[in-house]
Design an enzyme around this catalytic site. Sequence first.
Site, PDB file in Angstrom:
ATOM      1  N   ASP A 255     -22.119  78.573 -55.091  1.00 49.93           N
ATOM      2  CA  ASP A 255     -22.175  79.732 -55.988  1.00 49.93           C
ATOM      3  C   ASP A 255     -23.223  79.512 -57.072  1.00 49.93           C
ATOM      4  O   ASP A 255     -22.947  79.605 -58.260  1.00 49.93           O
ATOM      5  CB  ASP A 255     -20.790  79.945 -56.612  1.00 49.93           C
ATOM      6  CG  ASP A 255     -20.741  81.217 -57.454  1.00 49.93           C
ATOM      7  OD1 ASP A 255     -21.580  82.095 -57.241  1.00 49.93           O
ATOM      8  OD2 ASP A 255     -19.860  81.312 -58.315  1.00 49.93           O
TER       9      ASP A 255
ATOM     10  N   GLU B 147     -13.983  85.837 -60.250  1.00 49.95           N
ATOM     11  CA  GLU B 147     -14.858  84.797 -60.786  1.00 49.95           C
ATOM     12  C   GLU B 147     -15.696  85.284 -61.957  1.00 49.95           C
ATOM     13  O   GLU B 147     -15.850  84.583 -62.959  1.00 49.95           O
ATOM     14  CB  GLU B 147     -15.766  84.263 -59.665  1.00 49.95           C
ATOM     15  CG  GLU B 147     -16.471  82.941 -60.022  1.00 49.95           C
ATOM     16  CD  GLU B 147     -17.783  83.121 -60.791  1.00 49.95           C
ATOM     17  OE1 GLU B 147     -18.232  82.165 -61.423  1.00 49.95           O
ATOM     18  OE2 GLU B 147     -18.365  84.241 -60.757  1.00 49.95           O
TER      19      GLU B 147
ATOM     20  N   HIS C 194     -26.786  88.561 -61.909  1.00 49.71           N
ATOM     21  CA  HIS C 194     -26.266  89.292 -63.079  1.00 49.71           C
ATOM     22  C   HIS C 194     -27.290  90.275 -63.628  1.00 49.71           C
ATOM     23  O   HIS C 194     -27.038  90.911 -64.641  1.00 49.71           O
ATOM     24  CB  HIS C 194     -25.843  88.340 -64.213  1.00 49.71           C
ATOM     25  CG  HIS C 194     -24.684  87.481 -63.870  1.00 49.71           C
ATOM     26  ND1 HIS C 194     -23.807  87.013 -64.817  1.00 49.71           N
ATOM     27  CD2 HIS C 194     -24.223  87.031 -62.678  1.00 49.71           C
ATOM     28  CE1 HIS C 194     -22.885  86.277 -64.222  1.00 49.71           C
ATOM     29  NE2 HIS C 194     -23.116  86.282 -62.928  1.00 49.71           N
TER      30      HIS C 194
ATOM     31  N   ASP D  27     -16.214  89.029 -55.893  1.00 51.48           N
ATOM     32  CA  ASP D  27     -16.358  90.028 -56.950  1.00 51.48           C
ATOM     33  C   ASP D  27     -17.777  89.928 -57.497  1.00 51.48           C
ATOM     34  O   ASP D  27     -18.482  88.936 -57.251  1.00 51.48           O
ATOM     35  CB  ASP D  27     -15.315  89.817 -58.065  1.00 51.48           C
ATOM     36  CG  ASP D  27     -15.433  88.463 -58.729  1.00 51.48           C
ATOM     37  OD1 ASP D  27     -15.618  87.443 -58.013  1.00 51.48           O
ATOM     38  OD2 ASP D  27     -15.344  88.394 -59.967  1.00 51.48           O
TER      39      ASP D  27
END
Lengths: 477, 477
Positions: A198, A169, A444, A104
């Site tokens: 990650d 997540e 992000h 995701d």
Amino acid sequence: MSVLQIKYIKSSDNVLDLGCVFQMLRDWVAIESDSSNVQKRPELHRMMETVAQKLQLMGGTVQLVDIGEQELPDGQTLELPKVVTAQFGNDSSKHTVCIYGHVDVQPAKLEDGWATDPYNLTEINGNLYGRGASDNKAPVLAWIHAVEAYQALSMDLPVNVKFVIEGMEETGSNGLDAMIMAQRDTFFSEVDYIIISDCGWLSRRPALTYGTRGNCYFFAEVEGPKQDLHSGVYGGTVIEPMTDLIGILGDPSGKILIPGIREAVAPLSDEEWKMYQDIQFDMDNYKNKIGVNQLMYSNKVDLLAHMWRYPTVSIHGIEGAFSDPGTKTVIPAKVTAKFSIRQVPDMDPAMVKKQVTDYLHSVFAKRKSPNKLKVTMVIGAKPWLADTHHPLYEAGKVAIKRVFNMDPDLIREGGTIPIARTFQDVTGKSIIMMPIGGFDDGLHSQNEKMSRYNYIEGTKLFIAYLNEVSQIKRTSV
Amino acid sequence: MSVLQIKYIKSSDNVLDLGCVFQMLRDWVAIESDSSNVQKRPELHRMMETVAQKLQLMGGTVQLVDIGEQELPDGQTLELPKVVTAQFGNDSSKHTVCIYGHVDVQPAKLEDGWATDPYNLTEINGNLYGRGASDNKAPVLAWIHAVEAYQALSMDLPVNVKFVIEGMEETGSNGLDAMIMAQRDTFFSEVDYIIISDCGWLSRRPALTYGTRGNCYFFAEVEGPKQDLHSGVYGGTVIEPMTDLIGILGDPSGKILIPGIREAVAPLSDEEWKMYQDIQFDMDNYKNKIGVNQLMYSNKVDLLAHMWRYPTVSIHGIEGAFSDPGTKTVIPAKVTAKFSIRQVPDMDPAMVKKQVTDYLHSVFAKRKSPNKLKVTMVIGAKPWLADTHHPLYEAGKVAIKRVFNMDPDLIREGGTIPIARTFQDVTGKSIIMMPIGGFDDGLHSQNEKMSRYNYIEGTKLFIAYLNEVSQIKRTSV
């Protein structure tokens, strides 16, 4: 797997078709698997099925595990994306690693300031731009390609490889904790080590990560009039929710004013201080990268410490107020501030929830406002910390030396991998975080990317690491 | 026009086809003439052309007046919507009125909480819901229908009627001031009175409005990192623009803290105080309507005074921060607060601009932040005040008595009709504000509406008022 074979892969002959490798990442990035936007949920389901199909085609034993529903703030429920589990190899004489990843992504829109369509992977100067490219689709694919490389060479995997790939997540791994607990004595019982990729390096030097911060994400909603009002007509008569909300967010200095939070933080040890001093970290480079001329702290140790091992508060935005370009003379009726506090040892999310809620209500009460305040903690993820001398880390250091011909930085991560702590608490297995993302990947943010270099060399690192893990002595689990 | 004829219209036989009247409003509401959203500019141009065509079909002398371009914050320019002028009748023995209205609207989206599509006029229980229905499309149409009623009855207009219809009112009537100045000695030279119907009643009792507040609308932009950052990765290291912005918005108590502003406000006279006391105004009804159990002031005079003749500040929202549903762990790189201060006599927008800018910069400077603050005043509209004993108002009282069989409330308006002050300053003509909107029309809010009652009775009021104005003696201009 020898260094020679790694070199063989380097030449890209036959073992992995790089065209296919990049096309797969392009296909995955094209799926808008934004887990925070409930309207994108069908895309997220499609993403999980795509992962399952790929692993099945490779001959894995694959399951799409139903993890139930999530409750939305309005009381409705929504099906959670299934978790994909897979297994390659079942040789009890070998170690079993379990690779965790997520597919995701965070929200992204071209209008946010992306130079290219965030869901159309675009290569510019050796970088592959797209939402989720680095966080976490390319690393998941790199692990898949590592298994494929052994298959392409017709070599047995040196360890049994399991996968746990989730789709929640970015919003706190809803449902995964329960799934891990439920399968503790089945899927996870044979697992020796858990590997998570990650996160990213701190510089151009490869890194191993031994700690992450947790995250408590809050909604503070102030509700007043039953609908938005004209600020000319009603301004001066109603107590505006936006005024209350800005008021209780206070005069934030960037420091956390909530009683009890700073007191819970573990003190910085001398050893830790020394470790930070040795880390390769260029302050000027860091400032240039983010485009600021001054940081919160001006020396390396303070900065790294506040990036990794101290809590911090960020106000992400306000929902319900006017946020479009242009002007609107509105008194918004219901406004919700979104902020989060990064968690570090020895903070406890349940305690933080109480501290924040109590604090905001006490500040709000002093305003004597007729509006209503509602504070909700929507994510409560714990921090995680590992021992850098564990054999898993020693194996990682060797694999990095083989592929990159240098020693790794040992670093922590300011961000959160919520599930690391759960894996540790529930399964009792050791965990390593082995990032392959670049230090400037823009997670992000606008223009997230994964470089071809990190993607390909990272795949080689994973190939080598599986081999190194197979050398770990049984006794040292 | 006699009372009999008004009654004739009341029966709706032949004079005006009510089906057509409502269909016209439906057609106008369907055009998304949002002047604050540059992407809707083509719709706004289409709106102005629609108005011009209608007036032309009625036999008016119509012009679409080019008023130039607007400069956007990013330095680009955009064509302003043309201003429609029209003239019906040219008899020098009659008075000439000029009716001002606007056909642009505030932003509206179904997701904002509308019960029906804001651009699809929907009738529920005698109310016509749609963005712009009350502000200001139905009042403009009511004036058009008033002229049509005289035409349908084959009666000469009792006064010459001019129209000035603009498309930028909701964002500060950009370009209109210059147009009025340019046509002062041409289009406006024969005008005796200016009529504005861009406001609403205070209760179910019809009203005449003798004052409005002005508005200074500000953007306060704080810019830091060159792009959005991950709050986990960067939280604790960068000085976050959102923190700075919330910080300089301070701990607003709803009172204005900026030095110099309250000092500029004209004192409340005894006569004014008495006038407020006599106004029909139900505090409980007001509270119920907006859905709050406590207002800023608990007595009528204080409340009305702060609604009409004291300044107020509203924070409308923040652009650039995360404003969608769900969670996003972002540190926004550039955030712009939008707030406005309503202007009253004797405040001066140019002075307010300086006071606000100086104040915010001085508060920001104390933070010693490396981020950059930019304060812009994007709207600077003056307040307006009229004499309630002027013949225009006396004529209004008579017309209201004829149509509604009661005396009007004499009220002020908290909102802004920026152009009222310009008309007064440039043309030197007397102005009346004659609202027909209901007190609960939800201007600028979700579920804006115009009732069938107010729309039809309002049209009759305008028919009667044209007749009453024709009775004003020449000497009393």
